[in-house]
Design an enzyme around this catalytic site. Sequence first.
Site, short mmCIF file in Angstrom:
data_model
loop_
_atom_site.label_atom_id
_atom_site.label_comp_id
_atom_site.label_asym_id
_atom_site.label_seq_id
_atom_site.Cartn_x
_atom_site.Cartn_y
_atom_site.Cartn_z
N GLY A 1 -27.22 69.86 -51.95
CA GLY A 1 -26.39 69.97 -50.74
C GLY A 1 -26.14 71.42 -50.38
N SER B 1 -27.90 73.14 -47.14
CA SER B 1 -27.98 73.41 -45.69
C SER B 1 -26.89 72.70 -44.90
CB SER B 1 -29.34 72.96 -45.14
OG SER B 1 -30.38 73.53 -45.87
N GLU C 1 -36.91 76.47 -56.79
CA GLU C 1 -37.51 75.80 -55.63
C GLU C 1 -38.72 76.58 -55.09
OE1 GLU C 1 -34.71 74.77 -52.60
OE2 GLU C 1 -36.13 73.42 -51.62
N GLU D 1 -40.69 82.76 -42.24
CA GLU D 1 -40.25 84.05 -41.68
C GLU D 1 -39.26 84.72 -42.63
OE1 GLU D 1 -40.29 81.18 -40.09
OE2 GLU D 1 -41.70 81.46 -38.44
C1 LIG Z 1 -38.71 68.57 -45.85
C2 LIG Z 1 -37.42 69.31 -45.94
C3 LIG Z 1 -36.55 69.02 -46.98
C4 LIG Z 1 -35.33 69.69 -47.06
N1 LIG Z 1 -34.46 69.35 -48.06
C5 LIG Z 1 -33.27 69.97 -48.14
C6 LIG Z 1 -32.35 69.60 -49.17
O1 LIG Z 1 -32.61 68.70 -49.97
N2 LIG Z 1 -31.17 70.25 -49.22
C7 LIG Z 1 -30.84 71.25 -48.35
O2 LIG Z 1 -29.76 71.82 -48.47
N3 LIG Z 1 -31.68 71.61 -47.33
C8 LIG Z 1 -32.89 70.98 -47.23
N4 LIG Z 1 -33.77 71.33 -46.22
C9 LIG Z 1 -33.33 72.28 -45.20
C10 LIG Z 1 -34.01 73.65 -45.30
O3 LIG Z 1 -33.53 74.37 -46.39
C11 LIG Z 1 -33.75 74.37 -43.97
O4 LIG Z 1 -34.40 73.63 -42.95
C12 LIG Z 1 -34.29 75.79 -43.97
O5 LIG Z 1 -33.54 76.60 -44.84
C13 LIG Z 1 -34.26 76.42 -42.55
O6 LIG Z 1 -32.99 76.31 -42.00
P1 LIG Z 1 -32.75 75.65 -40.55
O7 LIG Z 1 -33.45 74.33 -40.51
O8 LIG Z 1 -31.29 75.66 -40.30
O9 LIG Z 1 -33.50 76.59 -39.54
P2 LIG Z 1 -32.96 77.96 -38.93
O10 LIG Z 1 -32.33 78.77 -40.00
O11 LIG Z 1 -32.14 77.66 -37.73
O12 LIG Z 1 -34.30 78.66 -38.49
C14 LIG Z 1 -35.01 78.27 -37.31
C15 LIG Z 1 -36.19 79.22 -37.15
O13 LIG Z 1 -35.70 80.57 -36.96
C16 LIG Z 1 -36.29 81.44 -37.93
N5 LIG Z 1 -35.30 82.42 -38.38
C17 LIG Z 1 -34.01 82.22 -38.71
N6 LIG Z 1 -33.44 83.37 -39.11
C18 LIG Z 1 -34.40 84.34 -39.04
C19 LIG Z 1 -34.43 85.73 -39.33
N7 LIG Z 1 -33.36 86.38 -39.79
N8 LIG Z 1 -35.60 86.41 -39.15
C20 LIG Z 1 -36.71 85.76 -38.68
N9 LIG Z 1 -36.74 84.42 -38.39
C21 LIG Z 1 -35.60 83.73 -38.55
C22 LIG Z 1 -36.66 80.53 -39.10
O14 LIG Z 1 -37.69 81.10 -39.89
C23 LIG Z 1 -37.10 79.27 -38.39
O15 LIG Z 1 -38.44 79.39 -37.99
C24 LIG Z 1 -34.99 70.67 -46.10
C25 LIG Z 1 -35.88 70.96 -45.06
C26 LIG Z 1 -37.07 70.28 -44.97
C27 LIG Z 1 -37.99 70.59 -43.83
#
Ligand SMILES: Cc1cc2nc3c(=O)[nH]c(=O)nc-3n(C[C@H](O)[C@H](O)[C@H](O)COP(=O)(O)OP(=O)(O)OC[C@H]3O[C@@H](n4cnc5c(N)ncnc54)[C@H](O)[C@@H]3O)c2cc1C
Length: 384
Positions: free
Chosen positions: A134, A136, A251, A369
Amino acid sequence: MSAPTTMDTLPTTVDESRTAFRSWLADQREDLEQFRTNGGDITHVFERLRALQRMLFESGWIRLGWPEEVGGLGGKPILRSIVGEELALAGYPPPFSFATQEVLGPAVAAFARPELASLVLPRLLRGDETWCQGFSEPGAGSDLASLRLKAVRVDDGWRVTGEKIWTSWAQFADRCVLLARTGAPDSAHRGISAFLLDMDTPGIEISPLRSMNGDEEFCSLYFGDALIPHNRLLGEVDGGWSVAMHVLAGERGAAAWQRQIWLRTRLNDLAIADGGATGAAVVGEALELLVGLRLLSRRTVRALSDGRPVGATTSLDKLAMSTAEKFLFDSVLAALGADVVFGGGDIAEEWRTDYLYSRASSIYGGAAEIQRNIIAERLLGLPR
Ligand SMILES: Cc1cc2nc3c(=O)[nH]c(=O)nc-3n(C[C@H](O)[C@H](O)[C@H](O)COP(=O)(O)OP(=O)(O)OC[C@H]3O[C@@H](n4cnc5c(N)ncnc54)[C@H](O)[C@@H]3O)c2cc1C
């Protein structure tokens, strides 16, 4: 089913471990046959993998490299790194929640109070329970340090309110490694604590979310004043960032090792698919990417096993993993095209699911990224 044989003597090197595990696999061939098929309804898949996990636990293989106090057999963690690989080579799936065990298990072993670790880890290793992560939240993915789920200290523990998202397989999980804000709202990574939470705690609502491959893998979690007892704190109050970094090293590092093993089996499938439609050049390039990933990942698995710090280098592994995975499944789509998109049989369905899931490889565990930023700033010393 006959009782699985146990190890007579503990292996002390990776080679010894591999040789002994191969001979165990050969001895158990009949009983293992049921695990060759891995399709079907997710509940049945989980049950089957849980049974395999139990067999590997009873015979000792996945207890290698875990301390005896938490149900292990001692020795170095690298001794069990061959288990997933040899299972895959013999045509079996990886043990149940292997990734979770290698990602969350070591952090709980390192940060939980000893009585908690010795209670929960044997249950995780034996497949009696599953855990979720837990971390994100809506608005706190890449920028994890801005998370807002709040834990307030009360007499009998911590009261938790807020929301988590993208929590994989939370609907089946018994426990959750949870990050919560225990400091001031603007305390960033200095005001986060980590907990091991029971998922049946009153006040938690779990809503599964369907992803594009059709699986309900993700969940949203809503916390309405849920109570976590004091003894479930991992590490220090406001020290959760260290726990988070430990988890992320697993991870981005150890999980990449398990993934490259599976990717290699899918490359073998692709090489022979449709009478070799993919072509040697593409297969060769995919193999190159996977060998590169394997070498990087092997270095990380060895360092983690020896207790050496891995630091930012796991970002190289994670980036290499998503690059290889996407290249492989882009090649599948290019070579098998319409069959992957429209095909009705089990094989087409499996390619389609794997292609769609490969898109996630550059998101979970930290987006590509973000890995590039870490590599640029912390490994290459480039300006922000
Ligand atoms: C299959 C899958 C399983 C997952 N399982 C879990 C889980 O079990 N537990 C959990 O906690 N989370 C989980 N996640 C969530 C995952 O950790 C997040 O999706 C990931 O960290 C990206 O965060 P976000 O989705 O909020 O995207 P955002 O942070 O909003 O990013 C959106 C886009 O903007 C880019 N970006 C953001 N900030 C920057 C920066 N500073 N510089 C350049 N580019 C940037 C990112 O690279 C991305 O392309 C899972 C995700 C997936 C896809």
